[in-house]
Write an enzyme that holds these catalytic residues in place. Structure first.
Site, PDB file in Angstrom:
ATOM      1  CG  ASP A  24      83.780  38.025  90.161  1.00 35.42           C
ATOM      2  OD1 ASP A  24      83.419  39.197  89.969  1.00 35.42           O
ATOM      3  OD2 ASP A  24      83.365  37.320  91.116  1.00 35.42           O
ATOM      4  CE  LYS A  87      81.332  45.076  89.745  1.00 37.27           C
ATOM      5  NZ  LYS A  87      81.256  43.637  90.042  1.00 37.27           N
ATOM      6  CD  GLU A 187      79.099  40.899  88.580  1.00 34.73           C
ATOM      7  OE1 GLU A 187      78.180  40.950  89.419  1.00 34.73           O
ATOM      8  OE2 GLU A 187      80.023  41.728  88.530  1.00 34.73           O
ATOM      9  CG  ASP A 211      75.900  38.346  93.398  1.00 37.85           C
ATOM     10  OD1 ASP A 211      76.397  38.288  94.542  1.00 37.85           O
ATOM     11  OD2 ASP A 211      76.566  38.665  92.391  1.00 37.85           O
TER      12      ASP A 211
END
Ligand code: AMP
Length: 618
Positions: A24, A87, A187, A211
């Site tokens: 992850d 990211k 994800e 999330d």
């Protein structure tokens, strides 16, 4: 299962593990997991405590690279040399990120608005891919230490909303870290797999994955049919998360205790301590009803009720996004059968309550919300390793698939990154009168000419009834099933003659070869375009020459000698250009022949109609 290799130079025995790891790669934290004794486990650091590695890269004065917890400690003392949230920069141009570039303590450079961004540290420039590769290398080291063997294969997760460039950048980062990235997985898909949702092919399900992390929020609605995951919709806010809860607490204390905003802003260390204390308060209130602590010789406190009131409007925003996502998925709320929670901020009881109330069902929250994506990635890796035989997985085609058409051109039928399973087709015809066979040659790759792509196989469609060129209707279909196996069907629709072949080399191309092929296609894009243009011009010219020859034969008596000779001359000139390699000369010669013969053709047509009508009464 492990292979042993010996490093002759160092005289060391290297154990190589066959385990495929799940990673992850997060905005705030990253982690790595693998299947141990049948269960996914996240790997802890040498301290045997933390599974999370802060996604932070620090360059020290000697340009030594530090990743993770020790890099995080440098955020305050050396912000310009400490890169976080990389990211957010993956696959982005400066144009994409300029609005939030001031959020960073480091320098995001704008060499060219349209090109991918770089980060500047001292006099060096780093791409987000290189920086992410450092984080991935750290994770690889961590798991290798744990296994006491080297690993080389991985599955890496990305948000469902990541586009192709961002996914490709993530793949490249993996490659740079010495990992063969077998798959990029969404994800939310990984989170569902961690709970075993989607592992039973017999059960179809619709799942919402909520999330809420430190700085980002997203919700995805997934449909799982026969083990195939499809993202129906996503929604969210890339600047909403736990940090906003911390900020709300800081602001509350400022009002409560009459702190001077300017004083705090100017004292970096103080503002950081207050922020950290606010985060501690927030975490405490996930399990207790009140919090008290000290900052700058002052006692501060916060009750759960006051905290809930502060964060309610923020949670409400996420619920609105859920509402949108359900609407975009064209579903009613009661059609969502499962709700999975991901991200550290979903530990907050009020978040769980509101999400559960909105979806009108219990939420899946048994697993550690920080680990759930990595655990799911490990499950997916295990499936890829062939350890869970019954499971199918949705993937995308890594390279375009197509067939060879006239002149060696690649005609793409299923484009790169199409979802698997996938079906697409196109109609073709014959180019010669009375043609009874048609060769279908199948290729994989991004280049315009098949000779530059990879040949996957070929077959011949036989027994087409003889017909004039252009009359047969040949449908060619490409079907990729859920295992990535390609079937090619060719059928002449007027006669029903058909052939089908199965090609199993979807996975014949290694990650490395794929990268080379893609790079080649980018590098040669310009020359490929030229080659394609030249070939197309040649094909068109040859057709025109054939028509001109036919025309001269059929209409000799209608043309004056001069007209006949001039047409012949222009045809010869065009034929000469076709031998060469100048597209412009070919086009010019075609143009001249066309312009000259246009009125002649009209005259011939009028004459032929008049002849046909002669003697007929209207
Ligand atoms: P992630 O980006 O998923 O790692 O989430 C990190 C966020 O979760 C940060 O904002 C943390 O403050 C928050 N967080 C972690 N643990 C808790 C907790 N026990 N209660 C509330 N928030 C938490």
């Amino acid at each position: 299962m492990a292979k042993i290799s010996i490093n002759l130079k160092e005289g060391k025995v290297n154990k190589q593990s066959n385990i495929i790891i799940g990673i992850d790669l997060g905005t705030t934290n990253s982690l790595v997991a693998y299947i141990k004794d049948g269960q996914p486990v996240a790997v802890k650091g040498v301290d045997h405590k933390n599974t999370l590695v802060p996604s932070i890269v620090h360059f020290d004065e000697n340009n030594k690279i530090i990743v993770g917890e020790s890099a995080k400690e440098k955020l305050i003392s050396a912000p310009e040399r400490t890169i976080y949230s990389v990211k957010r920069l993956m696959g982005k141009s400066f144009h994409d990120v300029k609005d939030f570039k001031d959020h960073y303590g480091y320098e995001v450079i704008d060499e060219d608005e349209e090109k991918l961004v770089k980060v500047k540290v001292d006099h060096r420039f780093y791409t987000p891919i290189e920086l992410s590769a450092e984080i991935l290398s750290e994770l690889k080291r961590r798991v290798e230490q744990d296994l006491e063997a080297s690993v080389s294969k991985a599955v890496i997760t990305v948000p469902a909303y990541f586009n192709d460039t961002q996914r490709q950048a993530t793949r490249d980062a993996g490659k740079l870290a010495g990992l063969d990235v077998l798959r990029i997985v969404n994800e939310p898909t990984a989170a569902s797999l961690a709970y075993g949702v989607g592992l039973n092919n017999e059960v179809d399900e619709t799942v919402a994955v909520y999330d809420l992390g430190g700085g980002t929020f997203d919700v995805s609605i997934l449909e799982i049919r026969a083990g195939i995951f499809e993202v129906l919709s996503t929604n969210g806010d890339t600047f909403l998360g736990g940090d906003d809860f911390d900020r709300a607490v800081v602001e509350y204390w400022m009002k409560q205790y009459n702190w001077n905003e300017k004083d705090i802003q100017e004292d970096k260390a103080l503002s950081q301590s207050i922020r950290l204390l606010a985060e501690e308060a927030k975490k405490t209130l996930s399990t207790k009803n009140s919090f008290s602590g000290h900052v700058n010789h002052q006692e501060v406190s916060l009750t759960k009720d006051a905290f809930n009131e502060l964060i309610s409007p923020i949670i409400q925003k996420t619920i609105q996004a859920c509402q949108e996502a359900v609407k975009d998925a064209k579903l009613d709320i009661d059609e969502i059968e499962k709700v999975v929670l991901v991200g550290g901020s979903t530990r907050i009881p009020l978040v769980k309550e509101k999400v559960s109330a909105f979806f009108q069902r219990e939420v899946f929250d048994d697993l550690d919300p920080d680990e759930v994506v990595a655990l799911g990635a490990a499950v997916q890796a295990d499936v890829l390793a062939g350890n869970q035989k019954d499971v199918l997985l949705l993937d995308v085609t890594p390279l375009s698939l197509g067939i060879e058409t006239v002149g060696g051109l690649m005609d793409t039928i299923i484009a790169r990154n199409a979802k698997i399973p996938s079906k697409a087709g196109r109609n073709y015809t014959t180019s010669v009168d009375g043609q009874t066979n048609l060769k279908v040659a199948i290729f994989q790759g991004e280049r315009d000419l098949v000779k530059d792509n990879r040949a996957l196989g070929e077959f011949i469609l036989k027994g087409i009834p003889p017909m004039p060129a252009g009359i047969p209707k040949i449908a060619i279909h490409f079907i990729i099933d859920a295992d990535g196996i390609l079937k090619v069907q060719a059928m002449e629709e007027r006669s029903g003659v058909k052939t089908e072949v199965e090609i199993r080399s979807q996975y014949g191309v290694s990650e490395e070869e794929m990268a080379i092929m893609l790079l080649e296609s980018l590098k040669n894009a310009e020359s490929d375009m030229k080659a394609r243009g030249l070939l197309e011009a040649k094909i068109e010219a040859k057709n025109i020459i054939l028509s001109a020859d036919k025309f001269l034969k059929a209409n000799k008596e209608l043309l004056s000698q001069e007209e006949y000779q001039q047409t012949q001359l222009l045809t010869i000139q065009l034929r000469a250009t076709v031998e060469g390699a100048d597209k412009h000369l070919i086009n010019e010669a075609m143009q001249q022949l066309n312009t000259y013969t246009h009125p002649l053709a009209h005259r011939a047509m009028d004459h032929n109609i008049a002849t046909a009508m002669k003697g007929k009464k209207l």
